[in-house]
Design a protein around this motif. Structure first.
Motif, mmCIF file in Angstrom:
data_model
loop_
_atom_site.group_PDB
_atom_site.id
_atom_site.type_symbol
_atom_site.label_atom_id
_atom_site.label_comp_id
_atom_site.label_asym_id
_atom_site.label_seq_id
_atom_site.Cartn_x
_atom_site.Cartn_y
_atom_site.Cartn_z
ATOM 1 N N PRO A 1 0.816 -1.224 0.000
ATOM 2 C CA PRO A 1 0.000 0.000 0.000
ATOM 3 C C PRO A 1 0.845 1.268 0.000
ATOM 4 C CG PRO A 1 -0.894 -1.595 1.545
ATOM 5 C CD PRO A 1 0.402 -2.170 1.037
ATOM 6 N N ILE A 2 0.403 2.243 -0.779
ATOM 7 C CA ILE A 2 1.195 3.467 -0.951
ATOM 8 C C ILE A 2 0.720 4.551 0.019
ATOM 9 C CG2 ILE A 2 1.612 2.915 -3.368
ATOM 10 C CD1 ILE A 2 -0.427 5.215 -4.000
ATOM 11 N N LEU A 3 1.377 5.690 -0.022
ATOM 12 C CA LEU A 3 1.032 6.794 0.878
ATOM 13 C C LEU A 3 0.125 7.807 0.194
ATOM 14 C CD1 LEU A 3 4.392 7.710 2.656
ATOM 15 C CD2 LEU A 3 2.438 6.449 3.600
ATOM 16 N N LYS A 4 -0.726 8.403 1.013
ATOM 17 C CA LYS A 4 -1.416 9.633 0.602
ATOM 18 C C LYS A 4 -0.832 10.751 1.457
ATOM 19 C CE LYS A 4 -5.623 11.725 -0.666
ATOM 20 N NZ LYS A 4 -6.993 11.614 -1.073
ATOM 21 N N ILE A 5 -0.348 11.787 0.802
ATOM 22 C CA ILE A 5 0.353 12.866 1.513
ATOM 23 C C ILE A 5 -0.524 14.120 1.533
ATOM 24 C CG2 ILE A 5 2.448 14.291 1.554
ATOM 25 C CD1 ILE A 5 3.879 12.085 -0.013
ATOM 26 N N HIS A 6 -0.714 14.657 2.726
ATOM 27 C CA HIS A 6 -1.489 15.901 2.874
ATOM 28 C C HIS A 6 -0.536 16.944 3.446
ATOM 29 C CE1 HIS A 6 -5.213 13.363 2.789
ATOM 30 N NE2 HIS A 6 -4.426 12.527 3.419
ATOM 31 N N CYS A 7 -0.168 17.919 2.651
ATOM 32 C CA CYS A 7 0.817 18.888 3.148
ATOM 33 C C CYS A 7 0.663 20.225 2.427
ATOM 34 C CB CYS A 7 2.229 18.344 2.931
ATOM 35 S SG CYS A 7 3.499 19.310 3.743
ATOM 36 N N ALA A 8 0.674 21.297 3.188
ATOM 37 C CA ALA A 8 0.606 22.642 2.583
ATOM 38 C C ALA A 8 1.388 23.608 3.458
ATOM 39 C CB ALA A 8 -0.849 23.080 2.476
ATOM 40 N N TRP A 9 1.940 24.647 2.843
ATOM 41 C CA TRP A 9 2.643 25.677 3.608
ATOM 42 C C TRP A 9 1.650 26.405 4.508
ATOM 43 C CZ3 TRP A 9 7.248 24.232 3.184
ATOM 44 C CH2 TRP A 9 7.883 23.968 1.975
ATOM 45 N N GLY A 10 2.101 26.814 5.670
ATOM 46 C CA GLY A 10 1.285 27.639 6.564
ATOM 47 C C GLY A 10 1.661 29.103 6.427
ATOM 48 N N ASP A 11 0.983 29.961 7.208
ATOM 49 C CA ASP A 11 1.224 31.410 7.126
ATOM 50 C C ASP A 11 2.673 31.760 7.441
ATOM 51 O OD1 ASP A 11 -1.344 31.787 6.438
ATOM 52 O OD2 ASP A 11 -2.028 32.334 8.458
ATOM 53 N N ASN A 12 3.234 31.106 8.467
ATOM 54 C CA ASN A 12 4.604 31.470 8.864
ATOM 55 C C ASN A 12 5.608 31.183 7.743
ATOM 56 O OD1 ASN A 12 5.901 32.570 11.396
ATOM 57 N ND2 ASN A 12 7.306 30.889 10.902
ATOM 58 N N GLU A 13 5.442 30.038 7.076
ATOM 59 C CA GLU A 13 6.362 29.715 5.969
ATOM 60 C C GLU A 13 6.223 30.749 4.852
ATOM 61 O OE1 GLU A 13 4.316 26.440 6.854
ATOM 62 O OE2 GLU A 13 5.706 26.753 8.490
ATOM 63 N N ARG A 14 4.977 31.155 4.568
ATOM 64 C CA ARG A 14 4.769 32.139 3.485
ATOM 65 C C ARG A 14 5.403 33.482 3.845
ATOM 66 N NH1 ARG A 14 -0.500 30.437 3.703
ATOM 67 N NH2 ARG A 14 -0.772 28.561 2.473
ATOM 68 N N LEU A 15 5.304 33.862 5.131
ATOM 69 C CA LEU A 15 5.878 35.145 5.548
ATOM 70 C C LEU A 15 7.406 35.117 5.475
ATOM 71 C CD1 LEU A 15 3.456 35.902 8.510
ATOM 72 C CD2 LEU A 15 3.703 37.259 6.413
ATOM 73 N N LEU A 16 7.987 33.986 5.850
ATOM 74 C CA LEU A 16 9.451 33.862 5.727
ATOM 75 C C LEU A 16 9.863 34.004 4.272
ATOM 76 C CD1 LEU A 16 10.149 30.817 8.107
ATOM 77 C CD2 LEU A 16 10.804 33.183 8.508
ATOM 78 N N LEU A 17 9.135 33.326 3.402
ATOM 79 C CA LEU A 17 9.457 33.352 1.970
ATOM 80 C C LEU A 17 9.371 34.782 1.430
ATOM 81 C CD1 LEU A 17 10.101 31.252 -0.272
ATOM 82 C CD2 LEU A 17 7.690 31.279 -0.865
ATOM 83 N N LYS A 18 8.362 35.498 1.914
ATOM 84 C CA LYS A 18 8.151 36.872 1.441
ATOM 85 C C LYS A 18 9.288 37.806 1.874
ATOM 86 C CE LYS A 18 4.578 40.342 1.637
ATOM 87 N NZ LYS A 18 3.627 40.882 2.576
ATOM 88 N N ASP A 19 9.861 37.516 3.040
ATOM 89 C CA ASP A 19 10.937 38.370 3.550
ATOM 90 C C ASP A 19 12.266 38.116 2.837
ATOM 91 O OD1 ASP A 19 11.831 40.358 5.391
ATOM 92 O OD2 ASP A 19 12.861 38.797 6.527
ATOM 93 N N MET A 20 12.418 36.935 2.249
ATOM 94 C CA MET A 20 13.727 36.554 1.680
ATOM 95 C C MET A 20 14.212 37.496 0.576
ATOM 96 S SD MET A 20 13.311 32.452 1.421
ATOM 97 C CE MET A 20 12.901 31.435 2.824
ATOM 98 N N PRO A 21 13.371 37.839 -0.428
ATOM 99 C CA PRO A 21 13.876 38.714 -1.497
ATOM 100 C C PRO A 21 14.260 40.092 -0.989
ATOM 101 C CG PRO A 21 11.645 37.917 -1.992
ATOM 102 C CD PRO A 21 12.012 37.383 -0.664
ATOM 103 N N ALA A 22 13.491 40.619 -0.061
ATOM 104 C CA ALA A 22 13.763 41.980 0.420
ATOM 105 C C ALA A 22 15.106 42.037 1.123
ATOM 106 C CB ALA A 22 12.638 42.411 1.364
ATOM 107 N N ALA A 23 15.333 41.082 2.027
ATOM 108 C CA ALA A 23 16.597 41.115 2.785
ATOM 109 C C ALA A 23 17.778 40.793 1.872
ATOM 110 C CB ALA A 23 16.526 40.128 3.943
ATOM 111 N N ALA A 24 17.551 39.944 0.856
ATOM 112 C CA ALA A 24 18.643 39.624 -0.090
ATOM 113 C C ALA A 24 18.994 40.858 -0.909
ATOM 114 C CB ALA A 24 18.221 38.477 -0.997
ATOM 115 N N ALA A 25 17.974 41.573 -1.376
ATOM 116 C CA ALA A 25 18.209 42.770 -2.181
ATOM 117 C C ALA A 25 18.959 43.829 -1.368
ATOM 118 C CB ALA A 25 16.879 43.322 -2.695
ATOM 119 N N GLU A 26 18.623 43.946 -0.072
ATOM 120 C CA GLU A 26 19.334 44.886 0.812
ATOM 121 C C GLU A 26 20.831 44.607 0.816
ATOM 122 O OE1 GLU A 26 16.151 45.326 4.480
ATOM 123 O OE2 GLU A 26 18.000 44.233 4.807
#
Ligand code: FAD
Ligand code: SF4
Length: 561
Positions: free
Chosen positions: A444-469
């Motif tokens: 039997p195989i796996l069923k995977i249920h996974c999604a990014w949460g708010d905190n992961e999205r906020l971290l991702l959003k901060d990455m370009p700004a701090a890199a550009a700085e």
């Protein structure tokens, strides 16, 4: 068909299975390694020096076959016509997801597992990571702290060889390093600018990589050929094939059995212990059984948990060692792909020599000294410098003498920061058995249920700004911030689903990676993780594995197992 009894059975021969095999056999245990995939012969399977013109599709890959049989695997940036053979066949190894929640599960199925293709970035965790769940009231507390694992980091680093630069940072403890690789001129310019303009907050160092910069334990230093994911005939980077499995074999106590697909564990309800492993022979499809006094599950994060879910018994109807109900839950992967690229002026008279198989690293700086109001935890950057149009000259349009001249003239120095952020443990990110479907071996195989949460999205959003700085601080121009929309899984740092913890009611494993419910069962791959930090995780898996082996053999000697 019943088989012989071993002192220890290790399932999987990748990064963690190799370590378990080495440690258990060196401590005198007759050890069987069950590996689902085929054997690998470095002399014929490693292809890092095969030139592009010798490849049938000239490096472009057999797109029809890849789309047909490796639709998921080909999304990995390291996948190519040379090393595609080290990634699984998705048709034989299917899994399902919710339609709106993609998860890209990148796997290797051979002796050596993903240690053949991994990126070798190797960082220690700190107490900032081990204490975070408790201090923020998220999920459950780790049952260990940095002091518990520090000697094992050192032990592992000493064996595998990690090149790097000590920096004295509390959030990224130094290791036992071989000499660091050199930075390029553009990287030095960025490093100096960060040191001046973000003093005390940010720092850029050379990547800490499990690649030798000088001879080490019979292995040759790296010669900077570059495409490490295709193998390494000089054994200059750490893989289980290059290092731990040869050490295990040298004891004369290890049997590695390829084509052995672990189906489930056998549970003895009288002793309340796991007594063996049910295996499907990958070639003959024959059902086999192997018996062992202790079992180490090292089949990789989701595969180990899948084996436990498939090992349900009347005592554990929802999966072996699952009295807590947490087995399968709290799946994590790092959120990656926020960053920025820019032109670094100057140094036009300098070019790179060879292909350094490593980049730079900017350790986490958010929520280290001061609290950020927007999110918890943080992220680090990998990346580095290169000269534009040098390696990618073939993309230029034109013809004739002028075209040739332009092709051989490198463009400006470029620099990219590419962020990797922490993922919070979340009970609603989980795996379960998809009873409606089986893999090529009838499991039997796996069923995977996974999604990014708010905190992961906020971290991702901060990455370009701090890199550009930081690029701006280095005087870069034409700065281009970016955010990629990567599905969970693609970072290939999947973790959790059988977490460690103090309380058997809320965790699957204790502080020694030992199942609370089944004392002779150890799970030491990424399944055990109670949080994800933001650094690459495999060094921590290795240290936890070596530590768990030490505990298991000690317990056996004391007659506790
Ligand atoms: C391209 C790439 C780059 C990466 N870069 C980095 C990096 O820079 N730093 C880092 O820390 N990590 C990196 N990783 C992740 C790293 O490879 C994994 O974290 C690591 O390999 C996990 O070790 P493991 O032993 O748990 O699993 P694996 O190394 O995947 O080994 C698992 C083994 O178990 C076997 N197996 C699975 N199911 C069964 C079964 N039912 N029965 C028997 N055997 C089974 C598999 O065939 C495999 O050989 C990268 C991965 C990839 C693919
Ligand atoms: S770059 Fe170095 S580590 Fe990578 S394959 Fe070549 S010699 Fe091996």
């Amino acid at each position: 068909m019943a088989s012989q009894t071993y002192d220890a059975i290790v399932i999987g021969s990748g990064i963690t299975g190799g370590w378990a095999a080495k440690e258990l056999s060196e401590k005198g245990l007759r050890t069987l390694v069950l590996e689902a995939g085929r054997p690998i012969n470095p002399d014929t399977d490693y292809v890092e020096h095969v030139p592009v013109w010798e490849k049938r599709f000239r490096g472009m890959g057999d797109r029809w076959r890849e789309t047909e049989t490796q639709a998921v695997q080909q999304k990995c940036s390291a996948f190519d016509e040379w090393c595609g053979k080290f990634f699984v066949n998705d048709k034989e190894n299917p899994y399902t997801t919710d339609p709106d929640k993609p998860f890209l599960w990148i796997r290797g199925r051979q002796v050596g597992g993903r240690s053949i293709m991994w990126g070798r970035q190797s960082y220690r965790w700190s107490d900032l990571d081990f204490e975070a769940n408790q201090s923020e009231g998220i999920a459950t507390d780790w049952p260990i702290r940095y002091k518990d694992i520090a000697p094992w980091y050192e032990y592992v680093e000493d064996f595998i060889g990690v090149s790097g630069q000590p920096e004295g940072l509390p959030q990224l403890p130094d290791g036992k390093f071989l000499p660091p690789m050199e930075m390029m001129c553009a990287e030095l310019a960025v490093k100096d600018a960060i040191a001046t303009q973000f003093a005390g907050e940010r720092l850029m160092t050379i990547g800490r990589a499990a690649i030798l910069t000088r001879p080490h334990r019979g292995r040759a230093p790296c010669h900077y050929c570059g495409p490490c994911q295709r193998g390494c005939i000089t054994r200059s980077y750490f893989s289980s094939l290059n290092s731990t499995l040869p050490a295990a074999r040298a004891t004369g106590k290890v049997t590695v059995r390829p084509y052995s697909v672990a189906h489930s564990l056998i549970f003895d309800s009288k002793t309340q212990k796991a007594s063996g492993v049910r295996v499907i022979d990958g070639e003959t499809r024959q059902a086999l059984e192997f018996r062992g006094r202790i079992i180490f599950l090292c089949a990789s994060t989701l595969e180990s948990t899948r084996i436990l879910l498939n090992s349900a018994t009347p005592e554990f109807p929802n999966g072996l060692a699952n009295s807590s109900g947490e087995l399968g839950h709290n799946l994590m992967d790092h959120t990656m792909g926020g960053g920025a690229t820019g032109h670094i002026p100057g140094n036009e008279d300098r070019i790179t020599l060879g292909h350094r198989p490593n980049g730079i690293y900017v350790p986490r700086f958010r929520n280290v000294k001061t609290k950020d109001a927007r999110f918890v935890r943080g992220y680090g950057y990998q990346g580095g410098g290169w000269r534009q149009n040098w390696e990618h000259g073939a993309d230029l349009a034109g013809f004739g003498a002028d075209f040739k001249r332009r092709l051989s003239r490198p463009g400006p120095w470029m620099f990219t920061f590419y962020g990797f952020g922490e993922c919070l443990p979340n009970h609603n990110n989980y795996i379960e058995l998809d009873q409606a479907r089986v893999d090529a071996w009838g499991i039997p195989i796996l069923k995977i249920h996974c999604a990014w949460g708010d905190n992961e999205r906020l971290l991702l959003k901060d990455m370009p700004a701090a890199a550009a700085e930081m690029l701006a601080a280095a005087g870069a121009h034409d700065i281009e911030p970016f955010i990629e929309d990567n599905a969970p899984g693609l970072t290939i740092h999947e973790m959790g689903t059988a977490r460690m913890g103090r309380d058997p009611k809320t965790s699957v494993l204790n502080e020694h990676n030992q199942a609370h419910d089944v004392k002779n069962l150890f799970v030491t791959d990424g399944s055990c993780m109670a949080s994800s930090a933001c650094v690459n995780p495999s060094l921590t898996y290795m240290a936890l594995t070596a530590r768990a082996c030490d505990h298991a053999v000690g317990s056996m000697k004391r007659g506790e197992l």
